[in-house]
Each structure stands twice: as C-alpha cells, then as structure tokens.
Write a protein that holds these residues in place. Structure first.
Motif, PDB file in Angstrom:
ATOM      1  N   PHE A  86       0.819  -1.211   0.000  1.00 60.52           N
ATOM      2  CA  PHE A  86       0.000   0.000   0.000  1.00 60.52           C
ATOM      3  C   PHE A  86       0.853   1.261   0.000  1.00 60.52           C
ATOM      4  O   PHE A  86       0.598   2.192  -0.740  1.00 60.52           O
ATOM      5  CB  PHE A  86      -0.944  -0.009   1.209  1.00 60.52           C
ATOM      6  N   GLY A  87       1.871   1.272   0.835  1.00 59.20           N
ATOM      7  CA  GLY A  87       2.708   2.464   0.959  1.00 59.20           C
ATOM      8  C   GLY A  87       3.309   2.903  -0.357  1.00 59.20           C
ATOM      9  O   GLY A  87       3.414   4.106  -0.630  1.00 59.20           O
ATOM     10  N   LEU A 118       2.962   3.221   9.277  1.00 58.67           N
ATOM     11  CA  LEU A 118       2.752   2.030  10.101  1.00 58.67           C
ATOM     12  C   LEU A 118       3.063   0.745   9.344  1.00 58.67           C
ATOM     13  O   LEU A 118       3.602  -0.201   9.910  1.00 58.67           O
ATOM     14  CB  LEU A 118       1.326   2.005  10.641  1.00 58.67           C
ATOM     15  N   GLU A 119       2.747   0.719   8.042  1.00 58.70           N
ATOM     16  CA  GLU A 119       3.059  -0.455   7.232  1.00 58.70           C
ATOM     17  C   GLU A 119       4.559  -0.696   7.226  1.00 58.70           C
ATOM     18  O   GLU A 119       5.022  -1.826   7.391  1.00 58.70           O
ATOM     19  CB  GLU A 119       2.557  -0.248   5.796  1.00 58.70           C
ATOM     20  N   GLY A 120       5.330   0.359   7.058  1.00 59.04           N
ATOM     21  CA  GLY A 120       6.787   0.219   7.061  1.00 59.04           C
ATOM     22  C   GLY A 120       7.313  -0.323   8.375  1.00 59.04           C
ATOM     23  O   GLY A 120       8.184  -1.202   8.401  1.00 59.04           O
ATOM     24  N   ILE A 121       6.767   0.183   9.469  1.00 57.88           N
ATOM     25  CA  ILE A 121       7.191  -0.293  10.795  1.00 57.88           C
ATOM     26  C   ILE A 121       6.834  -1.770  10.970  1.00 57.88           C
ATOM     27  O   ILE A 121       7.677  -2.584  11.370  1.00 57.88           O
ATOM     28  CB  ILE A 121       6.557   0.559  11.911  1.00 57.88           C
ATOM     29  N   VAL A 122       5.594  -2.123  10.644  1.00 56.22           N
ATOM     30  CA  VAL A 122       5.134  -3.507  10.824  1.00 56.22           C
ATOM     31  C   VAL A 122       5.957  -4.457   9.961  1.00 56.22           C
ATOM     32  O   VAL A 122       6.415  -5.507  10.439  1.00 56.22           O
ATOM     33  CB  VAL A 122       3.624  -3.635  10.494  1.00 56.22           C
ATOM     34  N   PRO A 127       8.258  -9.219   8.513  1.00 57.76           N
ATOM     35  CA  PRO A 127       8.096  -9.145   7.049  1.00 57.76           C
ATOM     36  C   PRO A 127       7.029 -10.062   6.462  1.00 57.76           C
ATOM     37  O   PRO A 127       6.500  -9.786   5.397  1.00 57.76           O
ATOM     38  CB  PRO A 127       9.481  -9.538   6.513  1.00 57.76           C
ATOM     39  N   ASP A 128       6.682 -11.149   7.143  1.00 54.33           N
ATOM     40  CA  ASP A 128       5.718 -12.097   6.585  1.00 54.33           C
ATOM     41  C   ASP A 128       4.288 -11.850   7.058  1.00 54.33           C
ATOM     42  O   ASP A 128       3.401 -12.659   6.813  1.00 54.33           O
ATOM     43  CB  ASP A 128       6.134 -13.532   6.916  1.00 54.33           C
TER      44      ASP A 128
END
Length: 154
Positions: A86-87, A118-122, A127-128
């Motif tokens: 998404f990012g 938040l996507e980047g942090i998660v 990663p999976d």
C-alpha cells in the motif's frame, strides 16, 4: 519432564504522528474506497476519491484520466495483493491527482500517509505479516455498521 516457558508478551503502541477525526459520511467514504481497492475495482476507487466538491475542480477528462490511472495501477498490482504494498502506491495516487488536477480529500491523504508509516514499521518487524487478512474483516464490519445505521456521530 521439563515445563515449557511461556513467551514474554509485550504490548507495543505505535503512533504514526497523524490524527484525523472523521464524520460518519467521511468514514463511510474511506471504507468504500478501501473496499474498492480490495476488490480490485481500481476505476471505482478512483471515482470515489474524485467524488464530491474536492474533485469538482478537475475537468471531466481530468477525472476520467485519474480514474483510468488508478485502474491501471490496481491492474499492475495483481502480482501481489494491493495492500501488501500500500505504501508504495500512495505516491502514485497523489501523483495522478496532481497530474489530472483532482483534489483528494485531505483526510484520505493523511490516513494514507499514516498507513504508509505504520506499514513500514510492521513489515520491518515482521516481514511475513498478512496485512490484508487483518484489514478485510475490519473494513467489512465498518461497512455493515454504516449500512444498518450503527456508525453514528461521536
């Protein structure tokens, strides 16, 4: 016989540094846009983003080109689930809006940027992780609440 130790549980609170208060109508619009992306209805997502007074400044051809661009972006994303990256699409959406002079809802842009952070942090922590699997039920519940009138002004 050895007892297995329970893993230490921790609570982490992540703050993207952005806050938005949505009226029920704006929340409903956001849910519909995100569901259109989940359903791979890119052109429909573009139409929803360009709907209303914010999209009114663009010409009809500009809105159509914006919607076509969103549709093409979603088609290209079929190699992996849209929300798994998404990012990377936030910049494309904003670029299409600038190119075709379609004003996006400021709250949508703020939410998209917060999701991107938040996507980047998660993903850096796990990663999976399956972001789509977690998000779809939440969006469907929100859509159902809007449909039956349970989403009210705070």
């Amino acid at each position: 016989e050895e007892e297995e130790e329970e893993p230490e549980l921790r609570l982490a609170i992540l703050d993207a540094g952005m806050a938005v208060a949505l009226r029920p109508a704006d929340h409903k619009a956001m849910v519909e846009i995100l569901l259109a992306f989940f359903k791979s209805e890119g052109r429909r997502a573009g139409e929803l983003m360009a709907e209303g007074p914010r999209g009114a400044d663009a010409s009809g051809a500009g809105v159509a080109a914006f919607c076509d661009g969103i549709g093409a972006m979603v088609t290209r994303s079929h190699e992996s689930p849209f929300f798994d990256k998404f990012g990377s699409y936030v910049g494309d959406i904003c670029g299409l809006a600038c190119t075709h002079k379609v004003k996006l809802n400021e709250q949508l842009v703020t939410m998209a940027m917060a999701i991107k952070v938040l996507e980047g942090i998660v993903l850096s922590l796990q990663p999976d992780v399956e972001l789509c699997s977690a998000a779809i039920p939440i969006l469907l519940r929100a859509q159902a609440k809007h449909a039956i009138g349970l989403w009210l002004e705070p």
